[in-house]
Design a protein around this motif. Structure first.
Motif, PDB file in Angstrom:
ATOM      1  N   GLY A 160      -4.364  -0.046  -7.877  1.00 42.39           N
ATOM      2  CA  GLY A 160      -5.341   1.020  -7.829  1.00 42.39           C
ATOM      3  C   GLY A 160      -6.737   0.566  -7.477  1.00 42.39           C
ATOM      4  O   GLY A 160      -7.637   1.395  -7.302  1.00 42.39           O
ATOM      5  N   LYS A 161      -6.944  -0.736  -7.378  1.00 46.29           N
ATOM      6  CA  LYS A 161      -8.276  -1.264  -7.068  1.00 46.29           C
ATOM      7  C   LYS A 161      -8.297  -2.000  -5.727  1.00 46.29           C
ATOM      8  O   LYS A 161      -9.194  -2.800  -5.448  1.00 46.29           O
ATOM      9  CB  LYS A 161      -8.739  -2.207  -8.183  1.00 46.29           C
ATOM     10  CG  LYS A 161      -8.840  -1.524  -9.540  1.00 46.29           C
ATOM     11  CD  LYS A 161      -9.224  -2.506 -10.620  1.00 46.29           C
ATOM     12  CE  LYS A 161      -9.275  -1.818 -11.989  1.00 46.29           C
ATOM     13  NZ  LYS A 161      -9.597  -2.768 -13.085  1.00 46.29           N
ATOM     14  N   GLU A 162      -7.291  -1.755  -4.913  1.00 46.54           N
ATOM     15  CA  GLU A 162      -7.204  -2.450  -3.618  1.00 46.54           C
ATOM     16  C   GLU A 162      -8.420  -2.206  -2.742  1.00 46.54           C
ATOM     17  O   GLU A 162      -8.838  -3.085  -1.971  1.00 46.54           O
ATOM     18  CB  GLU A 162      -5.936  -2.013  -2.874  1.00 46.54           C
ATOM     19  CG  GLU A 162      -4.633  -2.484  -3.490  1.00 46.54           C
ATOM     20  CD  GLU A 162      -4.086  -1.513  -4.510  1.00 46.54           C
ATOM     21  OE1 GLU A 162      -2.929  -1.675  -4.922  1.00 46.54           O
ATOM     22  OE2 GLU A 162      -4.831  -0.567  -4.885  1.00 46.54           O
ATOM     23  N   ILE A 163      -8.993  -1.011  -2.842  1.00 46.64           N
ATOM     24  CA  ILE A 163     -10.152  -0.667  -2.006  1.00 46.64           C
ATOM     25  C   ILE A 163     -11.322  -1.592  -2.336  1.00 46.64           C
ATOM     26  O   ILE A 163     -11.989  -2.120  -1.430  1.00 46.64           O
ATOM     27  CB  ILE A 163     -10.546   0.809  -2.216  1.00 46.64           C
ATOM     28  CG1 ILE A 163      -9.427   1.717  -1.704  1.00 46.64           C
ATOM     29  CG2 ILE A 163     -11.857   1.132  -1.514  1.00 46.64           C
ATOM     30  CD1 ILE A 163      -9.620   3.176  -2.037  1.00 46.64           C
ATOM     31  N   TRP A 164     -11.585  -1.810  -3.626  1.00 46.49           N
ATOM     32  CA  TRP A 164     -12.695  -2.681  -4.019  1.00 46.49           C
ATOM     33  C   TRP A 164     -12.429  -4.135  -3.657  1.00 46.49           C
ATOM     34  O   TRP A 164     -13.345  -4.860  -3.260  1.00 46.49           O
ATOM     35  CB  TRP A 164     -12.947  -2.540  -5.522  1.00 46.49           C
ATOM     36  CG  TRP A 164     -13.329  -1.148  -5.919  1.00 46.49           C
ATOM     37  CD1 TRP A 164     -12.564  -0.227  -6.574  1.00 46.49           C
ATOM     38  CD2 TRP A 164     -14.573  -0.506  -5.633  1.00 46.49           C
ATOM     39  NE1 TRP A 164     -13.242   0.949  -6.728  1.00 46.49           N
ATOM     40  CE2 TRP A 164     -14.493   0.809  -6.155  1.00 46.49           C
ATOM     41  CE3 TRP A 164     -15.745  -0.899  -4.993  1.00 46.49           C
ATOM     42  CZ2 TRP A 164     -15.533   1.716  -6.059  1.00 46.49           C
ATOM     43  CZ3 TRP A 164     -16.794  -0.004  -4.902  1.00 46.49           C
ATOM     44  CH2 TRP A 164     -16.685   1.296  -5.428  1.00 46.49           C
ATOM     45  N   ALA A 180       0.799  -1.234   0.000  1.00 47.89           N
ATOM     46  CA  ALA A 180       0.000   0.000   0.000  1.00 47.89           C
ATOM     47  C   ALA A 180       0.830   1.282   0.000  1.00 47.89           C
ATOM     48  O   ALA A 180       0.425   2.271  -0.618  1.00 47.89           O
ATOM     49  CB  ALA A 180      -0.965  -0.011   1.184  1.00 47.89           C
ATOM     50  N   PRO A 181       1.995   1.336   0.673  1.00 47.94           N
ATOM     51  CA  PRO A 181       2.767   2.595   0.648  1.00 47.94           C
ATOM     52  C   PRO A 181       3.523   2.828  -0.658  1.00 47.94           C
ATOM     53  O   PRO A 181       4.162   3.881  -0.825  1.00 47.94           O
ATOM     54  CB  PRO A 181       3.762   2.420   1.806  1.00 47.94           C
ATOM     55  CG  PRO A 181       3.282   1.251   2.597  1.00 47.94           C
ATOM     56  CD  PRO A 181       2.581   0.380   1.620  1.00 47.94           C
ATOM     57  N   LEU A 182       3.473   1.873  -1.602  1.00 44.11           N
ATOM     58  CA  LEU A 182       4.318   1.954  -2.803  1.00 44.11           C
ATOM     59  C   LEU A 182       3.543   2.452  -4.019  1.00 44.11           C
ATOM     60  O   LEU A 182       2.334   2.205  -4.153  1.00 44.11           O
ATOM     61  CB  LEU A 182       4.909   0.577  -3.115  1.00 44.11           C
ATOM     62  CG  LEU A 182       5.710  -0.097  -1.991  1.00 44.11           C
ATOM     63  CD1 LEU A 182       6.154  -1.481  -2.433  1.00 44.11           C
ATOM     64  CD2 LEU A 182       6.897   0.755  -1.581  1.00 44.11           C
ATOM     65  N   LEU A 183       4.249   3.129  -4.901  1.00 47.79           N
ATOM     66  CA  LEU A 183       3.719   3.481  -6.206  1.00 47.79           C
ATOM     67  C   LEU A 183       3.911   2.300  -7.159  1.00 47.79           C
ATOM     68  O   LEU A 183       4.705   1.390  -6.880  1.00 47.79           O
ATOM     69  CB  LEU A 183       4.450   4.718  -6.748  1.00 47.79           C
ATOM     70  CG  LEU A 183       4.322   6.001  -5.903  1.00 47.79           C
ATOM     71  CD1 LEU A 183       5.241   7.075  -6.451  1.00 47.79           C
ATOM     72  CD2 LEU A 183       2.884   6.490  -5.851  1.00 47.79           C
ATOM     73  N   LEU A 228      -0.544   6.972   3.987  1.00 40.90           N
ATOM     74  CA  LEU A 228      -1.574   6.996   5.030  1.00 40.90           C
ATOM     75  C   LEU A 228      -2.971   6.912   4.428  1.00 40.90           C
ATOM     76  O   LEU A 228      -3.812   6.120   4.882  1.00 40.90           O
ATOM     77  CB  LEU A 228      -1.440   8.269   5.861  1.00 40.90           C
ATOM     78  CG  LEU A 228      -0.359   8.266   6.943  1.00 40.90           C
ATOM     79  CD1 LEU A 228      -0.270   9.631   7.612  1.00 40.90           C
ATOM     80  CD2 LEU A 228      -0.646   7.186   7.983  1.00 40.90           C
ATOM     81  N   MET A 229      -3.240   7.720   3.410  1.00 43.45           N
ATOM     82  CA  MET A 229      -4.572   7.738   2.808  1.00 43.45           C
ATOM     83  C   MET A 229      -4.895   6.399   2.157  1.00 43.45           C
ATOM     84  O   MET A 229      -6.032   5.886   2.279  1.00 43.45           O
ATOM     85  CB  MET A 229      -4.655   8.869   1.773  1.00 43.45           C
ATOM     86  CG  MET A 229      -4.530  10.271   2.364  1.00 43.45           C
ATOM     87  SD  MET A 229      -5.756  10.596   3.670  1.00 43.45           S
ATOM     88  CE  MET A 229      -7.276  10.484   2.729  1.00 43.45           C
ATOM     89  N   HIS A 230      -3.918   5.816   1.488  1.00 47.33           N
ATOM     90  CA  HIS A 230      -4.150   4.535   0.819  1.00 47.33           C
ATOM     91  C   HIS A 230      -4.395   3.423   1.849  1.00 47.33           C
ATOM     92  O   HIS A 230      -5.320   2.605   1.682  1.00 47.33           O
ATOM     93  CB  HIS A 230      -2.943   4.201  -0.052  1.00 47.33           C
ATOM     94  CG  HIS A 230      -3.243   3.206  -1.132  1.00 47.33           C
ATOM     95  ND1 HIS A 230      -4.404   3.215  -1.864  1.00 47.33           N
ATOM     96  CD2 HIS A 230      -2.521   2.151  -1.603  1.00 47.33           C
ATOM     97  CE1 HIS A 230      -4.396   2.224  -2.723  1.00 47.33           C
ATOM     98  NE2 HIS A 230      -3.255   1.563  -2.597  1.00 47.33           N
ATOM     99  N   HIS A 280      -0.710 -10.253  -5.156  1.00 49.80           N
ATOM    100  CA  HIS A 280      -0.718  -8.810  -5.417  1.00 49.80           C
ATOM    101  C   HIS A 280       0.455  -8.123  -4.716  1.00 49.80           C
ATOM    102  O   HIS A 280       1.033  -7.167  -5.254  1.00 49.80           O
ATOM    103  CB  HIS A 280      -2.039  -8.216  -4.943  1.00 49.80           C
ATOM    104  CG  HIS A 280      -2.156  -6.737  -5.147  1.00 49.80           C
ATOM    105  ND1 HIS A 280      -2.214  -6.153  -6.396  1.00 49.80           N
ATOM    106  CD2 HIS A 280      -2.221  -5.707  -4.243  1.00 49.80           C
ATOM    107  CE1 HIS A 280      -2.315  -4.843  -6.269  1.00 49.80           C
ATOM    108  NE2 HIS A 280      -2.315  -4.542  -4.978  1.00 49.80           N
ATOM    109  N   ALA A 281       0.808  -8.608  -3.524  1.00 46.94           N
ATOM    110  CA  ALA A 281       1.947  -8.019  -2.811  1.00 46.94           C
ATOM    111  C   ALA A 281       3.260  -8.320  -3.535  1.00 46.94           C
ATOM    112  O   ALA A 281       4.209  -7.523  -3.482  1.00 46.94           O
ATOM    113  CB  ALA A 281       1.996  -8.557  -1.380  1.00 46.94           C
TER     114      ALA A 281
END
Length: 401
Positions: free
Chosen positions: A310-314, A236-239, A255-257, A302-303
């Motif tokens: 970009g779809k981790e939230i879903w 999550a902290p990575l681009l 943090l937001m991600h 995924h890790a």
């Protein structure tokens, strides 16, 4: 002289042997139960307007008391005698309120199982479920239990009575039952004494608090739930760029991600926890447990390499729905009334969130700090590999259940 002495010794020896035989005969009834037969167990679940009882009776003892060959595996066993056993349980089970009014006793399902203990080894038993309904206005927390199944014929038998669940006092079915008494023969007066039960008063706050603790414990001990969340947070902290994880995205981005992923997972599992616990949605537990293991495997892949960047939230919300069904199974097994179930859902979910927040409060700073270092790639890939192995093991194990 010698003959006389021999006759005296022989006579004395006979008298001594006779005395020993008398002593052994007298002691035999007391030394015989070196391997005592298993006892009956009565487990009570206390509700607002009734008590549910689970009664476990060894078939060997039940056969001795009823004369029915229920312990003979050659006859197709005890299923043939269900009608007689129902009538027998009704005859030997009575509950009485302090004002001498009797409760209604209903015999539910009967099942026949094998069990074992260290003393008796493997033996077969009857498991009967009874519903005990008090008269209108009577207190379910104070009553006298008149129960003498088996004991009315087998004097050495004992009946262990325990509370397996009492929501108002925080006693839950997942914990060890609390014994409230033993029903046995009063040898002095040669009668079976009933058991007076007077439970400690409880309240809704105690029940709610116990559910908060249960929710926290469920997450703390739920390795699969924790592993899914932690592995999903690893990248999550990575681009990302061209299907590869790149460098640290900055504190604000991280943090937001991270918080969005956690919030999505919370919304997902909270929704199905509510629907499942209220009985509006139900899936068999085996496919749910397999899907949870699959969610860990997908998150681990995924890790390692972006599968759904970009779809981790879903994904977190979707798999949260699956995890919520597993949470709901814990509450559904408590068989609570609607009011208590609503409070339990709120408390259980609050406990889950508190434990998640505690874990996240420790994890997020560490992830942000580590993700700035070149060595984080090894940590991310190593964590993904270990999680994949665990997930594959759980999938195979749960599919074989």
């Amino acid at each position: 002289m010698m003959n006389s002495l021999l006759r005296t010794i022989s006579f004395t020896k006979k008298r001594l042997m006779f005395a020993i035989q008398i002593i052994l005969a007298a002691l035999l009834p007391f030394t015989a139960p070196a391997h005592p037969m298993p006892n009956s167990v009565v487990l009570l679940t206390v509700h607002e307007n009734r008590i549910d009882a689970e009664i476990q009776i060894p078939l060997s003892e039940l056969e001795a008391a009823t004369g029915l060959p229920v312990n003979d595996p050659e006859i197709g066993s005890a299923q043939r005698f269900e009608q007689q056993l129902r009538a027998y349980l009704l005859t030997h089970t009575r509950l009485q309120s302090p004002n001498d009014q009797y409760w209604r006793v209903e015999v539910g399902t009967l099942s026949f199982t094998k069990t074992q203990n260290t003393i008796n080894g493997t033996y077969r038993e009857l498991v009967a479920h009874l519903r005990l309904v008090p008269p209108a206005g009577a207190d379910t927390r104070r009553f006298t239990l008149h129960y003498d199944a088996v004991l009315h014929q087998v004097a050495t038998h004992k009946i262990l009575v325990s509370i397996s669940q009492d929501w108002e006092t925080g006693q839950l079915a997942e914990e060890n039952p609390e014994q409230v008494g033993v029903i046995e023969l009063d040898i002095v007066n040669n009668r079976i004494l009933p058991l007076a039960v007077s439970l400690q008063p409880g309240n809704a706050w105690t029940g709610f608090s116990s559910m908060v603790k249960l929710g926290m414990q469920h997450i703390a001990e739920g390795t699969d739930h924790l592993l899914f969340l932690l592995v999903l947070l690893l990248p999550a902290p990575l681009l990302f760029s061209r299907r590869r994880w790149e460098s640290f995205g900055g504190v604000r981005y991280s943090l937001m991600h991270l918080l969005r992923i956690v919030t999505a997972f919370t919304v997902g599992h909270s929704l199905t926890l509510l629907l499942g616990a209220m009985g509006w949605v139900h899936l068999p537990i085996q496919p749910v447990e397999i899907l949870i293991a699959v969610s860990i495997l997908v998150s681990a892949l995924h890790a390692w390499r972006p599968v759904f960047p970009g779809k981790e939230i879903w994904v977190a919300a979707g798999f949260g729905l699956v995890h919520g069904l597993a949470f709901a199974d814990t509450l559904a097994n408590l068989s609570l009334s609607t009011g208590r179930m609503v409070l339990s859902i709120l408390g259980f979910n609050a406990g889950i969130e508190l434990m998640q927040l505690l874990i996240i409060a420790v994890t997020i700073p560490a992830l942000i700090a580590l993700s700035r270092r070149p060595a984080y790639r090894l940590i991310r890939v190593g964590g993904a590999l270990l999680a994949s192995v665990a997930a594959i093991f759980w999938i195979i194990e749960r599919a074989a259940m």
